[in-house]
Design an enzyme around this catalytic site. Structure first.
Site, mmCIF file in Angstrom:
data_model
loop_
_atom_site.group_PDB
_atom_site.id
_atom_site.type_symbol
_atom_site.label_atom_id
_atom_site.label_comp_id
_atom_site.label_asym_id
_atom_site.label_seq_id
_atom_site.Cartn_x
_atom_site.Cartn_y
_atom_site.Cartn_z
ATOM 1 N N GLU A 33 3.531 -0.279 -27.766
ATOM 2 C CA GLU A 33 2.489 0.084 -28.717
ATOM 3 C C GLU A 33 3.158 0.962 -29.771
ATOM 4 O O GLU A 33 3.832 1.935 -29.423
ATOM 5 C CB GLU A 33 1.379 0.861 -28.008
ATOM 6 N N ARG A 258 7.864 2.716 -12.791
ATOM 7 C CA ARG A 258 8.258 3.433 -14.013
ATOM 8 C C ARG A 258 9.507 4.246 -13.759
ATOM 9 O O ARG A 258 9.709 4.747 -12.659
ATOM 10 C CB ARG A 258 7.170 4.452 -14.365
ATOM 11 N N LYS A 268 4.886 9.293 -24.301
ATOM 12 C CA LYS A 268 4.863 9.422 -25.753
ATOM 13 C C LYS A 268 3.890 10.513 -26.184
ATOM 14 O O LYS A 268 4.123 11.203 -27.169
ATOM 15 C CB LYS A 268 4.462 8.082 -26.382
#
Ligand code: ATP
Ligand code: MG
Length: 550
Positions: A33, A258, A268
């Site tokens: 994104e 992850r 982020k």
């Protein structure tokens, strides 16, 4: 040839799917994104998606998952492209999820026509209340049984801008008592009057991630949609969307764990806070685990790829020690980077028996572990700088560096002996007077006597001033945030130390992003942002010592 991924469960699925003829070609995607810069966690996803497809001669798309206009920006699009390329990967196609908005809308209309979606007037809060909990089933919305015609009309009016933000949503009609909360009529579309970085003001309704993502994958013919474990519970809905929207291609979602690294922040959202609060100097601050920060710090793509491959692909969660990343950059730079000498905190030494005005050139290898790199010339004269911490007036036992009366070796040069200590009025040591022994010149095979300490140094008259930026982890060790504190309370105040020192004269040639091993200090990178024609700035990439073992 670069190391392939070790065998792992995703690779096994791909092999099976090729052998069974389910797929002829592996097609993966990396779907960031564009709401921030990429970090080392993304590097793991990149090496998996691009790396695995490469191993099977498949394809990988770079797709910007830009379905939320509120947080997205073209600055991020640019930086992401740059970072993926820098890591050494090239995408087969570049796509924007927002290019599929029309098709997504049409698929939503199809769901309405099939009685599988409805327009709901409940507020966000009410929807949450109606959803139930892990132990209690949800309740049907009073709007759940609107007719197909009414839903079609309302959804069109949502698109046309007849409603305010939050006034209406489109929801899937699945099962409000499902054991999986994600299947309790999830929201598909929301009204949002917001400018989009790609589609401008064309749309005032936007698809939710969970609805958009499977459609994007299916539209592109992705065979294996690799994502992180927190999406595991979304998989049934992912498959529902692909099936109910009658997509031709059926991607398979597979989850892996992850990457987390100690002593740093990875999301982020948190990175953006550090940038916005000016705790750091932008997204490429060398203390951040962003790809641009690591690049500016001096990390190489080779080191990052090798690290990601060593971390591997697993289901179990776990945090990786930041020392493991450091290990790989040392390994990569060991043979590649020239050795040199730099004094970080200088102390002047005058060699009283060395002829005044004389400068001699000494020869030194550029990298003793890589002879092909040749040799360099370094000047030596009566005045040099050594490291402040290499002298102690009153040393403890087993201190082998310089102290009054002691003799040490200067790397590539001579033995010197400390004869006198000069202090200022406050009693600080400001200069040392030493003598040297011409017999002890390096490379002449002198065996007369031995000394225990070897110091680095820089000749004073030709020394090039340089700034050294020394880094420590940005976050101090936290297991769990204490109540009332946020991660900003754990920022390490000593994460950056700036000192002014000297480097060898041949460093005048150094260019931004050149990397060196400074004898006894570690690896340093010429900072691309702060370095100017007459001001060299070095970033500490990693120190020499490590206790880390693979
Ligand atoms: P963040 O929480 O840091 O914002 P994200 O998952 O929201 O990360 P995206 O831009 O959506 O970031 O991520 C693009 C891809 O990178 C996704 O497939 C995501 O799963 C993957 N990814 C993100 N962070 C990690 C990580 N720490 N380890 C492995 N993969 C990651
Ligand atoms: Mg995200």
């Amino acid at each position: 040839m670069e190391k392939e991924h070790n065998s792992n469960f995703i690779k096994d699925i791909m092999i099976k799917d090729l052998q069974s003829g389910k797929h002829e070609k592996i097609v993966t995607r990396f779907p960031p994104e564009p709401n921030g810069y990429l970090h080392i966690g993304h590097a793991k996803s990149i090496t998996i998606n691009f790396g695995l497809a490469d191993e099977f001669e498949g394809l990988t798309n770079l797709r910007f998952d830009d379905t939320n206009p509120l947080k997205e920006d073209t600055e991020y699009v640019q930086s992401i492209k740059e970072d993926v390329k820098w890591l050494g990967y090239s995408w087969d196609n570049l796509f924007f999820a927002s290019d599929y908005f029309e098709e997504m809308y049409n698929r939503a209309v199809l769901l309405i026509k099939k009685g599988k979606a409805y327009v709901d007037d409940l507020t966000q809060e009410q929807i949450r209340e109606y959803r139930g909990t892990l132990t209690e089933p949800g309740k049907d919305s009073p709007y759940r049984n609107r007719s197909v015609e009414e839903n079609l009309e309302l959804f069109e009016r949502m698109r046309n801008g007849d409603f305010k933000d939050g006034e209406k949503v489109l929801r899937a009609k699945i099962d409000m008592s499902s054991g999986n909360i994600n299947m309790r009529d999830p929201v598909l579309y929301r009204v949002l009057h917001s400018h989009h970085h790609n589609t401008g003001d064309k749309w005032c309704i936007y698809p939710m991630y969970a609805f958009a993502h499977p459609l994007e994958d299916a539209i592109e013919g992705i065979t294996h949609s690799l994502c992180t474990l927190e999406f595991e519970d979304q998989r049934p809905f992912y498959n529902w969307v692909v099936t109910e929207c009658e997509m031709e291609s059926q991607p398979q979602q597979i989850e892996f764990s992850r990457l987390n690294v100690t002593n740093t922040v990875m999301s982020k959202r948190k990175l953006k806070m550090l940038v916005d609060e000016k705790v750091v100097d932008g997204w490429d601050d060398p203390r951040l685990p962003t790809i641009s920060g690591l690049r500016r710090r001096g990390y190489t793509p080779e080191a990052i790829r090798a690290f990601c491959k060593e971390v591997g692909i697993h289901k179990g969660s776990g945090t990786v020690d930041s020392q493991m990343l450091e290990h790989f950059v040392r390994e990569d730079l060991k043979l590649k980077s020239p050795r040199t000498m730099g004094v970080i905190r200088p102390l002047k030494v005058v060699i009283t028996n060395y002829p005044e005005g004389q400068v001699e050139m000494l020869e030194a290898e550029i990298n003793p572990e890589n002879e092909e790199m040749g040799t360099r010339q370094i000047p030596f004269s009566r005045e040099i700088y050594i490291e402040q911490e290499d002298f102690m007036e009153d040393p403890p036992k087993k201190y082998f560096r310089l102290f009054p009366g002691n003799e040490v070796r200067l790397k590539h040069a001579y033995f010197i002996k400390c004869e006198e200590v000069i202090k200022d009025e406050q009693g600080n040591v400001v200069e040392l007077r030493c003598t040297y022994d011409p017999e002890t010149k390096s490379g002449t095979g002198f065996t007369g006597r031995k000394v225990k300490g070897t110091l680095h140094w820089v000749e004073a008259s030709q020394a090039v001033p340089a700034e050294f930026r020394l880094y420590e982890p940005i976050i101090t060790d936290i297991e769990e945030e204490e109540e009332g504190k946020t991660f900003l309370d754990y920022v390490n105040e000593k994460s950056l130390e700036i000192v002014q020192g000297y480097v060898e004269p041949n460093m005048k040639e150094a260019k931004p992003q050149d990397k060196f091993q400074f004898f006894r200090h570690g690896y340093f990178n010429v900072d691309p942002k702060q370095t100017t024609e007459d001001h060299l700035v070095f970033n500490l990439i990693v120190s020499l010592k490590s206790s880390f073992k693979l």
